[in-house]
Design an enzyme around this catalytic site. Structure first.
Site, PDB file in Angstrom:
ATOM      1  N   GLU A 133      25.179  54.536 -49.620  1.00  0.00           N
ATOM      2  CA  GLU A 133      26.106  55.751 -50.090  1.00  0.00           C
ATOM      3  C   GLU A 133      27.327  55.319 -50.829  1.00  0.00           C
ATOM      4  O   GLU A 133      27.663  55.947 -51.828  1.00  0.00           O
ATOM      5  CB  GLU A 133      26.426  56.704 -49.209  1.00  0.00           C
ATOM      6  CG  GLU A 133      27.096  56.505 -47.820  1.00  0.00           C
ATOM      7  CD  GLU A 133      27.385  57.774 -47.231  1.00  0.00           C
ATOM      8  OE1 GLU A 133      27.938  58.766 -47.559  1.00  0.00           O
ATOM      9  OE2 GLU A 133      26.775  57.860 -45.897  1.00  0.00           O
ATOM     10  N   SER A 184      32.157  66.099 -45.415  1.00  0.00           N
ATOM     11  CA  SER A 184      32.201  66.744 -44.085  1.00  0.00           C
ATOM     12  C   SER A 184      33.261  66.042 -43.238  1.00  0.00           C
ATOM     13  O   SER A 184      34.200  66.773 -42.643  1.00  0.00           O
ATOM     14  CB  SER A 184      31.038  66.558 -43.398  1.00  0.00           C
ATOM     15  OG  SER A 184      29.828  67.080 -44.150  1.00  0.00           O
ATOM     16  N   ARG A 199      35.410  49.572 -47.305  1.00  0.00           N
ATOM     17  CA  ARG A 199      35.978  50.621 -46.505  1.00  0.00           C
ATOM     18  C   ARG A 199      36.842  50.379 -45.783  1.00  0.00           C
ATOM     19  O   ARG A 199      36.672  49.481 -44.819  1.00  0.00           O
ATOM     20  CB  ARG A 199      34.711  51.412 -45.814  1.00  0.00           C
ATOM     21  CG  ARG A 199      34.893  52.766 -45.098  1.00  0.00           C
ATOM     22  CD  ARG A 199      33.869  53.323 -44.394  1.00  0.00           C
ATOM     23  NE  ARG A 199      34.031  54.690 -43.951  1.00  0.00           N
ATOM     24  CZ  ARG A 199      34.712  55.064 -42.998  1.00  0.00           C
ATOM     25  NH1 ARG A 199      35.537  54.072 -41.978  1.00  0.00           N
ATOM     26  NH2 ARG A 199      35.015  56.456 -42.486  1.00  0.00           N
TER      27      ARG A 199
HETATM   28  P1  ADP Z   1      28.768  65.813 -47.358  1.00  0.00           P
HETATM   29  O1  ADP Z   1      28.036  64.778 -47.984  1.00  0.00           O
HETATM   30  O2  ADP Z   1      29.369  65.349 -46.143  1.00  0.00           O
HETATM   31  O3  ADP Z   1      27.723  66.921 -47.289  1.00  0.00           O
HETATM   32  P2  ADP Z   1      30.272  66.729 -49.661  1.00  0.00           P
HETATM   33  O4  ADP Z   1      30.995  65.929 -50.638  1.00  0.00           O
HETATM   34  O5  ADP Z   1      29.277  67.511 -50.334  1.00  0.00           O
HETATM   35  O6  ADP Z   1      30.020  66.065 -48.135  1.00  0.00           O
HETATM   36  O7  ADP Z   1      31.645  67.735 -49.282  1.00  0.00           O
HETATM   37  C1  ADP Z   1      31.155  69.003 -47.974  1.00  0.00           C
HETATM   38  C2  ADP Z   1      32.281  70.072 -47.806  1.00  0.00           C
HETATM   39  O8  ADP Z   1      32.566  70.476 -49.049  1.00  0.00           O
HETATM   40  C3  ADP Z   1      32.308  70.912 -47.010  1.00  0.00           C
HETATM   41  O9  ADP Z   1      32.357  70.341 -45.683  1.00  0.00           O
HETATM   42  C4  ADP Z   1      33.127  72.106 -47.378  1.00  0.00           C
HETATM   43  O10 ADP Z   1      34.337  71.792 -47.126  1.00  0.00           O
HETATM   44  C5  ADP Z   1      32.980  71.915 -48.727  1.00  0.00           C
HETATM   45  N1  ADP Z   1      32.068  72.672 -49.653  1.00  0.00           N
HETATM   46  C6  ADP Z   1      32.330  73.092 -50.857  1.00  0.00           C
HETATM   47  N2  ADP Z   1      31.503  73.850 -51.403  1.00  0.00           N
HETATM   48  C7  ADP Z   1      30.597  74.250 -50.323  1.00  0.00           C
HETATM   49  C8  ADP Z   1      29.560  75.235 -50.077  1.00  0.00           C
HETATM   50  N3  ADP Z   1      28.913  75.692 -51.078  1.00  0.00           N
HETATM   51  N4  ADP Z   1      29.030  75.291 -48.702  1.00  0.00           N
HETATM   52  C9  ADP Z   1      29.404  74.264 -47.837  1.00  0.00           C
HETATM   53  N5  ADP Z   1      30.641  73.362 -48.061  1.00  0.00           N
HETATM   54  C10 ADP Z   1      31.098  73.354 -49.094  1.00  0.00           C
END
Ligand code: ADP
Length: 360
Positions: A133, A184, A199
């Protein structure tokens, strides 16, 4: 069964959101189009004609990139996202559109590329070509930044709320920089050249914590709702500020009275709790999580002797409050020596990067 060998999908299956990038070739010859399998044509039409898929899938049409060259083909990049918790429904939808009628390879990254690998194979005949990733994130970032001169921006005058505005930043000479990915959870990378990075830090208090705590405290159910509540809230009714303790500034150590001394520090009082609104709690949660990330980012930048910090990840989606706070924190606490930068395709770099890495 027909095997489709061109993997035009890149997928980043994260802890909260699944990001899907679809490359639509625009230079197909008539012969190529005539020989195209019906299901492939139907899927292309379905993806490009709609901007909502099922109940929870969305295409971010404002991020679409045209006239892109990938592996010698010219085409358009489309950006689609849906909650990772909806993976079963997504696979059922893909199957209903004919995705299982041919065998194909999809480039995938993120933890879900491992967790859901068997489901993809079983439900829709898809093989996952898996990529790391962080490698993907950086490859995607370099690619988009090369194509889109208005990709990178910053918030000018972050210490003045009225004058603070979004401005373009020339990121053509980016190295070294610190990359803070707020998904997240949070990861901090120190990036020295296109092929050298490490990292260096991270925190579990990230976008998932903001949303989880906000849902608990306010009863809201979506990220959009949480951000909307926060926009009209006042975190100073929740946090304990320096002036709540000192009656004003703590001048000796240069701590202004309106600085947060204790996040949520007023909420031990029953009286204060009885007066606080949902909006205030949402704002305080946003400020707490964001300032903590800003503080970690600043310490990492100092340790690495780097002055440009690029914040990405979907936590920043529709979230100018957090971006301005980060811009302010970086500027204020570094006496103007560090700069917070942001990128338009904030959450999609991993998905783009793994699509680019595919080698047959
Ligand atoms: P991951 O790869 O861990 O899923 P992201 O970069 O996609 O990480 O970011 C996830 C975070 O984005 C969520 O924890 C939340 O804070 C935020 N977020 C933004 N838009 C949304 C959405 N539509 N639904 C859920 N979370 C969202």
């Amino acid at each position: 069964m027909i095997e489709i060998t061109m993997p035009w999908f890149g997928m980043d299956i994260g802890g909260s959101l699944c990001k899907l990038v679809y490359f639509e070739p625009k230079d197909s010859t008539k012969a190529e189009l005539d020989s195209e399998v019906d299901s492939v044509r139907n899927i292309r039409k379905y993806l490009t004609k709609n901007s909502a898929y099922g109940k929870t899938g969305h295409r971010d049409t404002h991020l679409q990139m045209n006239d892109i060259f990938i592996r010698g083909r010219r085409g358009t990049l489309h950006f689609i996202r849906f909650p990772t918790s909806e993976m079963k429904n997504f696979l059922a939808l893909a199957k209903s559109k004919g995705m299982a009628n041919f065998v194909t390879t999809v480039c995938a990254t993120g933890g879900g590329a491992y967790k859901f690998e068997n489901d993809f194979q079983r439900e829709v005949n898809m093989k996952l070509a898996k990529y790391d990733e962080f490698d993907s994130l950086l490859k995607g970032l370099q690619f988009v930044d090369r194509y889109n001169c208005s990709e990178c921006y910053f918030w000018s005058n972050p210490t003045d709320e009225k004058l603070c505005k979004k401005e373009q930043y020339d990121f053509s000479n980016p190295y070294p920089f610190l990359l803070v990915n707020i998904g997240s959870g949070v990861s901090v990378l120190s990036v020295n050249s296109p092929s050298s990075y490490k990292r260096i830090s991270g925190t579990s208090l990230g976008g998932g914590s903001f949303l989880g705590l906000c849902c608990l405290l306010t009863g809201c159910n979506t990220f959009e709702e949480a951000i909307e509540l926060a926009a009209s809230g006042d975190s100073t009714r929740v946090d304990k500020l320096v002036r709540d303790i000192y009656g004003g500034d703590y001048a000796r150590f240069g701590l202004p009275g309106d600085l947060v001394a204790s996040s949520f520090g007023q909420m031990n009082s029953r009286e204060k709790r009885s007066k606080v609104k949902r909006e205030d709690l949402a704002r305080a949660t946003l400020v707490t999580i964001t300032n903590n990330i800003g503080s970690i980012a600043r310490m990492c930048a100092k340790q690495e002797k780097i002055d440009r910090v690029v914040f990405i990840g979907n936590f920043l989606r529709v979230n100018p409050i957090a971006m301005k706070l980060l811009a302010f924190a970086m500027d204020y606490w570094s006496n103007g020596t560090m700069k917070a930068l942001f990128l338009e395709h904030e959450g999609y770099f991993g998905a783009i990067g793994c699509l680019l890495q595919y080698h047959q």
